[in-house]
Scaffold this motif. Structure first.
Motif, short mmCIF file in Angstrom:
data_model
loop_
_atom_site.label_atom_id
_atom_site.label_comp_id
_atom_site.label_asym_id
_atom_site.label_seq_id
_atom_site.Cartn_x
_atom_site.Cartn_y
_atom_site.Cartn_z
N ARG A 1 29.82 48.14 16.43
CA ARG A 1 29.09 46.94 16.85
C ARG A 1 29.36 45.78 15.89
NH1 ARG A 1 26.01 46.63 21.39
NH2 ARG A 1 25.58 48.68 22.23
N LYS A 2 29.13 44.60 16.38
CA LYS A 2 29.32 43.41 15.55
C LYS A 2 28.15 43.23 14.59
CE LYS A 2 29.66 40.73 19.09
NZ LYS A 2 29.82 39.53 19.96
N GLN A 3 28.41 42.54 13.51
CA GLN A 3 27.35 42.24 12.54
C GLN A 3 26.13 41.64 13.22
OE1 GLN A 3 29.80 41.12 8.44
NE2 GLN A 3 28.12 39.87 9.14
N SER A 4 26.39 40.66 14.07
CA SER A 4 25.29 39.95 14.71
C SER A 4 24.42 40.91 15.52
CB SER A 4 25.81 38.88 15.66
OG SER A 4 27.08 38.46 15.26
N GLU A 5 25.05 41.87 16.16
CA GLU A 5 24.28 42.78 17.00
C GLU A 5 23.38 43.67 16.16
OE1 GLU A 5 27.01 43.61 20.91
OE2 GLU A 5 27.74 44.46 19.02
N ILE A 6 23.95 44.21 15.10
CA ILE A 6 23.15 45.06 14.22
C ILE A 6 22.02 44.25 13.61
CG2 ILE A 6 23.18 46.50 12.15
CD1 ILE A 6 24.67 47.78 14.40
N ALA A 7 22.37 43.06 13.14
CA ALA A 7 21.36 42.21 12.51
C ALA A 7 20.23 41.90 13.48
CB ALA A 7 22.02 40.92 12.01
N ALA A 8 20.62 41.50 14.70
CA ALA A 8 19.61 41.14 15.69
C ALA A 8 18.71 42.33 16.02
CB ALA A 8 20.28 40.61 16.95
N ALA A 9 19.32 43.51 16.13
CA ALA A 9 18.55 44.70 16.47
C ALA A 9 17.51 45.01 15.39
CB ALA A 9 19.48 45.89 16.67
N LEU A 10 17.80 44.60 14.17
CA LEU A 10 16.88 44.88 13.07
C LEU A 10 15.98 43.69 12.75
CD1 LEU A 10 19.26 46.83 10.67
CD2 LEU A 10 17.33 47.74 11.96
N GLY A 11 16.14 42.62 13.52
CA GLY A 11 15.31 41.45 13.26
C GLY A 11 15.69 40.73 11.99
N ILE A 12 16.97 40.84 11.62
CA ILE A 12 17.46 40.16 10.41
C ILE A 12 18.35 39.00 10.85
CG2 ILE A 12 18.82 40.43 8.30
CD1 ILE A 12 18.15 43.39 8.36
N LYS A 13 18.20 37.85 10.20
CA LYS A 13 19.00 36.69 10.55
C LYS A 13 20.45 36.92 10.15
CE LYS A 13 15.44 34.21 11.79
NZ LYS A 13 15.22 33.66 13.12
N ARG A 14 21.35 36.40 10.95
CA ARG A 14 22.77 36.51 10.65
C ARG A 14 23.06 36.15 9.20
NH1 ARG A 14 23.73 33.03 14.41
NH2 ARG A 14 25.12 31.74 13.18
N ALA A 15 22.51 35.03 8.78
CA ALA A 15 22.80 34.53 7.45
C ALA A 15 22.38 35.50 6.36
CB ALA A 15 22.12 33.18 7.24
N ASN A 16 21.25 36.14 6.58
CA ASN A 16 20.75 37.05 5.56
C ASN A 16 21.43 38.41 5.60
OD1 ASN A 16 18.89 35.12 4.68
ND2 ASN A 16 17.43 35.75 6.24
N PHE A 17 22.11 38.65 6.71
CA PHE A 17 22.74 39.96 6.87
C PHE A 17 24.05 40.04 6.11
CE2 PHE A 17 25.01 43.32 9.16
CZ PHE A 17 24.02 44.28 9.26
N VAL A 18 24.64 38.89 5.83
CA VAL A 18 25.97 38.86 5.22
C VAL A 18 25.99 39.61 3.89
CG1 VAL A 18 27.76 37.38 4.28
CG2 VAL A 18 26.55 36.70 6.35
N ALA A 19 25.11 39.21 2.98
CA ALA A 19 25.09 39.84 1.66
C ALA A 19 24.77 41.32 1.78
CB ALA A 19 24.06 39.15 0.77
N LEU A 20 23.90 41.63 2.70
CA LEU A 20 23.53 43.03 2.91
C LEU A 20 24.76 43.86 3.28
CD1 LEU A 20 20.36 43.81 5.10
CD2 LEU A 20 21.69 45.41 3.77
N ALA A 21 25.50 43.38 4.28
CA ALA A 21 26.68 44.12 4.74
C ALA A 21 27.76 44.15 3.66
CB ALA A 21 27.22 43.48 6.02
N GLN A 22 27.94 43.03 2.99
CA GLN A 22 28.96 42.99 1.94
C GLN A 22 28.62 43.95 0.81
OE1 GLN A 22 29.12 38.83 0.97
NE2 GLN A 22 30.69 38.37 2.51
#
Lengths: 155, 155
Positions: free
Chosen positions: A67-88
């Motif tokens: 799945r794309k970052q955005s999809e995972i982020a959205a499913a968890l209620g996390i903003k795209r912007a905040n998900f970047v550091a998390l994934a990295q």
DNA sequence: GCAGTTTGTTATACGTGATAACATTCGATG
DNA sequence: CATCGAATGTTATCACGTATAACAAACTGC
């Protein structure tokens, strides 16, 4: 009007405050419970250096690989912007892969690495113990499901 | 081991991710519910410019007038250090008084001002509406008490 | 091809909670 | 009474989670 009788706890003692109304608030109890649960999570997962949000990402990616970052982020209620550091961060630890998608060169497809899966298995064990502990506190599995159902309605 | 069969929902659809395990977590649902409830609180209390923590302070001080800052803070699970700005803010708005205690010149005794009491009455009205709304979502008063009891056990 | 949108990203700000250090004051003990 | 330890309020600082704005690159639809 202030000093009450035997019906409620006394509030003049040094120990417990009169907190009938204050602690009866749904939002308040919710916050306290959430803080307490997260605190226990942090303690249990300290050895793995894993935060609650990170664990939920690993679980979700494991169950929904590619799945794309955005999809995972959205499913968890996390903003795209905040998900970047998390994934990295998870990628830097070698747990997560972010593969570029051919059909969409903007997107990153998320997968667990081999060691990510091993790591997640370990984390799942810890989490299962934690969840069992919660169930015990709640007084049984049926109470757990009741709690989840009630929380769902509030969300 | 990883890819599952027809027992669980398909996870290839574009809409909903497979989130059986992730969303079944007590901590996760707790967090989501708490965020949702607080968000509604913030919206409802926007007109009063009152945050959840501030409301709980006013309620507790009203029910326990004359208590020291530390006592109110401890009862709410707020650190002394973090309580300072909170109390000063409420004092600056004329809702709270911090009277120095004769018997202990270090301590500040907290009281509501007259306008603080009026303000709190207004806030309580709003909060009662909010709480009623929650009860309605939960499906009745008994479900509310059940929820509070369950949350209590987790705390 | 162009306009609008999506995706990932950076920078930034705010609120909350935690810790450390400090001055003042209190309490107890010698 | 003098002193030591504890409590109280305070400031400063940090770690986190969450929110918005802006941006470049890429996609989509017309």
């Amino acid at each position: 009007m202030s000093t009450d009788n035997a019906l409620v706890e006394q509030d003049d003692a040094e120990g417990g405050l009169n907190s009938q109304a204050a602690l009866g608030l749904i939002g308040y109890r919710l916050r306290r419970a959430q803080l307490s649960v997260f605190q226990r999570f942090l303690t249990v997962f300290e050895s793995l250096a894993l935060r609650p949000a990170e664990y939920s990402v690993l679980v979700l990616v494991d169950e929904n690989p590619g799945r794309k970052q955005s999809e995972i982020a959205a499913a968890l209620g996390i903003k795209r912007a905040n998900f970047v550091a998390l994934a990295q961060g998870l990628e830097a630890r070698g747990l997560l892969e972010r593969l570029s998608v051919e059909s969409d060169r903007r997107a990153n497809a998320l997968h667990l690495t081999a060691s990510g899966r091993i790591f997640l298995a370990e984390a799942r064990d810890l989490h299962d113990q934690l969840e069992s502990d919660f169930v015990e506190r709640l007084g049984g599995e049926s109470q757990r499901e009741q709690l989840l159902a009630l929380l769902e309605r509030l969300t």
